[in-house]
Design a protein around this motif. Sequence first.
Motif, PDB file in Angstrom:
ATOM      1  N   VAL A  76       0.851  -1.319   0.109  1.00 26.12           N
ATOM      2  CA  VAL A  76       0.016  -0.174  -0.118  1.00 26.12           C
ATOM      3  C   VAL A  76       0.580   1.130   0.183  1.00 26.12           C
ATOM      4  O   VAL A  76       0.448   2.336  -0.666  1.00 26.12           O
ATOM      5  CB  VAL A  76      -1.038  -0.052   1.199  1.00 26.12           C
ATOM      6  CG1 VAL A  76      -0.101   0.151   2.626  1.00 26.12           C
ATOM      7  CG2 VAL A  76      -2.205   1.058   1.056  1.00 26.12           C
ATOM      8  N   ARG A 108       0.858   3.994  -3.133  1.00 19.85           N
ATOM      9  CA  ARG A 108       0.535   5.466  -2.661  1.00 19.85           C
ATOM     10  C   ARG A 108       1.160   6.331  -3.314  1.00 19.85           C
ATOM     11  O   ARG A 108       0.952   7.342  -4.013  1.00 19.85           O
ATOM     12  CB  ARG A 108       0.349   5.614  -1.115  1.00 19.85           C
ATOM     13  CG  ARG A 108       0.235   7.169  -0.936  1.00 19.85           C
ATOM     14  CD  ARG A 108      -1.216   7.815  -1.154  1.00 19.85           C
ATOM     15  NE  ARG A 108      -1.410   8.948  -1.095  1.00 19.85           N
ATOM     16  CZ  ARG A 108      -2.503   9.563  -1.739  1.00 19.85           C
ATOM     17  NH1 ARG A 108      -3.408   9.189  -2.518  1.00 19.85           N
ATOM     18  NH2 ARG A 108      -2.572  10.870  -1.154  1.00 19.85           N
ATOM     19  N   SER A 124       1.097   6.184  -7.545  1.00 21.82           N
ATOM     20  CA  SER A 124      -0.324   7.028  -7.541  1.00 21.82           C
ATOM     21  C   SER A 124      -0.115   8.516  -7.523  1.00 21.82           C
ATOM     22  O   SER A 124      -0.493   9.187  -8.399  1.00 21.82           O
ATOM     23  CB  SER A 124      -1.238   6.475  -6.524  1.00 21.82           C
ATOM     24  OG  SER A 124      -2.519   7.193  -6.598  1.00 21.82           O
ATOM     25  N   TYR A 129      -5.510   4.004  -6.965  1.00 20.06           N
ATOM     26  CA  TYR A 129      -5.026   2.706  -6.576  1.00 20.06           C
ATOM     27  C   TYR A 129      -5.979   1.903  -5.624  1.00 20.06           C
ATOM     28  O   TYR A 129      -6.957   2.972  -4.979  1.00 20.06           O
ATOM     29  CB  TYR A 129      -3.869   2.653  -5.725  1.00 20.06           C
ATOM     30  CG  TYR A 129      -3.608   3.352  -4.500  1.00 20.06           C
ATOM     31  CD1 TYR A 129      -3.751   2.748  -3.235  1.00 20.06           C
ATOM     32  CD2 TYR A 129      -3.606   4.739  -4.608  1.00 20.06           C
ATOM     33  CE1 TYR A 129      -3.706   3.366  -2.249  1.00 20.06           C
ATOM     34  CE2 TYR A 129      -3.783   5.599  -3.354  1.00 20.06           C
ATOM     35  CZ  TYR A 129      -3.592   4.851  -2.183  1.00 20.06           C
ATOM     36  OH  TYR A 129      -3.552   5.479  -0.990  1.00 20.06           O
ATOM     37  N   VAL A 159      -6.871  -1.520  -2.683  1.00 24.23           N
ATOM     38  CA  VAL A 159      -6.061  -2.162  -1.706  1.00 24.23           C
ATOM     39  C   VAL A 159      -6.848  -3.595  -1.562  1.00 24.23           C
ATOM     40  O   VAL A 159      -8.155  -3.295  -0.938  1.00 24.23           O
ATOM     41  CB  VAL A 159      -5.616  -1.489  -0.555  1.00 24.23           C
ATOM     42  CG1 VAL A 159      -4.622  -2.323   0.132  1.00 24.23           C
ATOM     43  CG2 VAL A 159      -4.989  -0.173  -0.920  1.00 24.23           C
ATOM     44  N   SER A 163      -6.890   5.596  -0.414  1.00 23.63           N
ATOM     45  CA  SER A 163      -7.062   4.510  -1.555  1.00 23.63           C
ATOM     46  C   SER A 163      -8.716   4.731  -2.341  1.00 23.63           C
ATOM     47  O   SER A 163      -9.441   5.276  -1.514  1.00 23.63           O
ATOM     48  CB  SER A 163      -7.012   2.939  -1.228  1.00 23.63           C
ATOM     49  OG  SER A 163      -7.998   2.613  -0.256  1.00 23.63           O
TER      50      SER A 163
END
Length: 396
Positions: A131, A135, A138, A145, A147, A177
């Motif tokens: 994650v 991030r 992104s 994105y 998760v 997210s």
Amino acid sequence: MNIFVIPSWYPSRNNPIYGIFVQEQCYWLAQYNPDINIGISKWGQGDDDFLLWANQPLTSALKRVKYFRPYDSQLLVNCTEYFHPAFTWTRKIFNGNIKGIIKANEKNFLKFRKQYGVPDVLHAQSSYPAVIIARWLSEKYQVPYVVTMRMSPFPFKEFLNKDGSMRSIIFDPLKKSNALIVDSTFIRVRAMDFGLPKPEVIHNPVDLDFFSVVGKSTQEEKSIFAVGRLVEQKGFDVLLEALPKLRGTKLKVKIGGEGEMSNLLKEKTEKLDLHGVVEWLGPLDRMQVRDEMQACDLFVLPSRHETFGIVLIEAMACGKPVVATDCGGPADIINSTNGILCKPNDVQGLSEAIDMALKKDWDTDTIRNDVNSRFSISVFSEKIRGIYADVTRTVN
């Protein structure tokens, strides 16, 4: 549609089943959706060659000077693995080389973009470190994105503050997210308890062609199969203690797997005088697991906690009833037609559940059809594709 997948766990040369479900799901999604291109980012997850240990300074130093060549591996025309090496060490020092891991993933991202075009969605598989990587990519490349959270227990203790709240290192990127996915209702509730947006539940799929039904056993001796890492989480010690309570039943119990509790469990087997009852199979490959599931009368998963329990639906796909603990994910899987739930850490309760399951006349077709309706690859594919479509539609 282009999807770039960042798995925290992934199979490696010396750990071939580490995160294998991620590899399988990417493959199946690409196979069922030829219009979706999938790239999978690898940097050495779970590979001993890229794990550096403070108590092994010489070995770690030799790893650092060895050259590892980046490479691509095409699983399907529309599914490619991209590898760029990065070392991992304790998170107490420079966050376990997270900067180096991010840079390795960026290189994989750019190779995917060159081959297939700009990704429409980044998919982080499990919370850490995926994650954080998702991030970062992104924000830099303006790609949304999602998760899939797979921690068990959720979250790991190391990601909790002293007051019980979730540390910002994973809470912030999870909350920001574009979509959260979990594989069980239990984890959805846990996530919301920590203040995260309500996740979408998408259960893991099973390969119904590979895990299939064969003829029923005609042996008088009842057989139980269990498989998993030999660690405290899996509760095999509870299973061993439950077996002597099964009186009047000719029983054979096979347990597959390896782990840190291997010697302790084998010692307990001897102390409980289960030498002729329990057989330790050691590590098993996928085909061996399938064969044991097809041959047994009952599959047992005595875990202390599980986010889902993929082995349960694999056994059910073989038409086998299951006994599992009500420890999270199994509650989404088991019903009165396919198995029995009991409390975790309950020796007597587990013994009674096994005894009841062995005596009941289960309907193989009903068990198999239930798996097909809820956990098939096509059901999974449709749901995950819907998430991707919703995210891209919202962003655009």
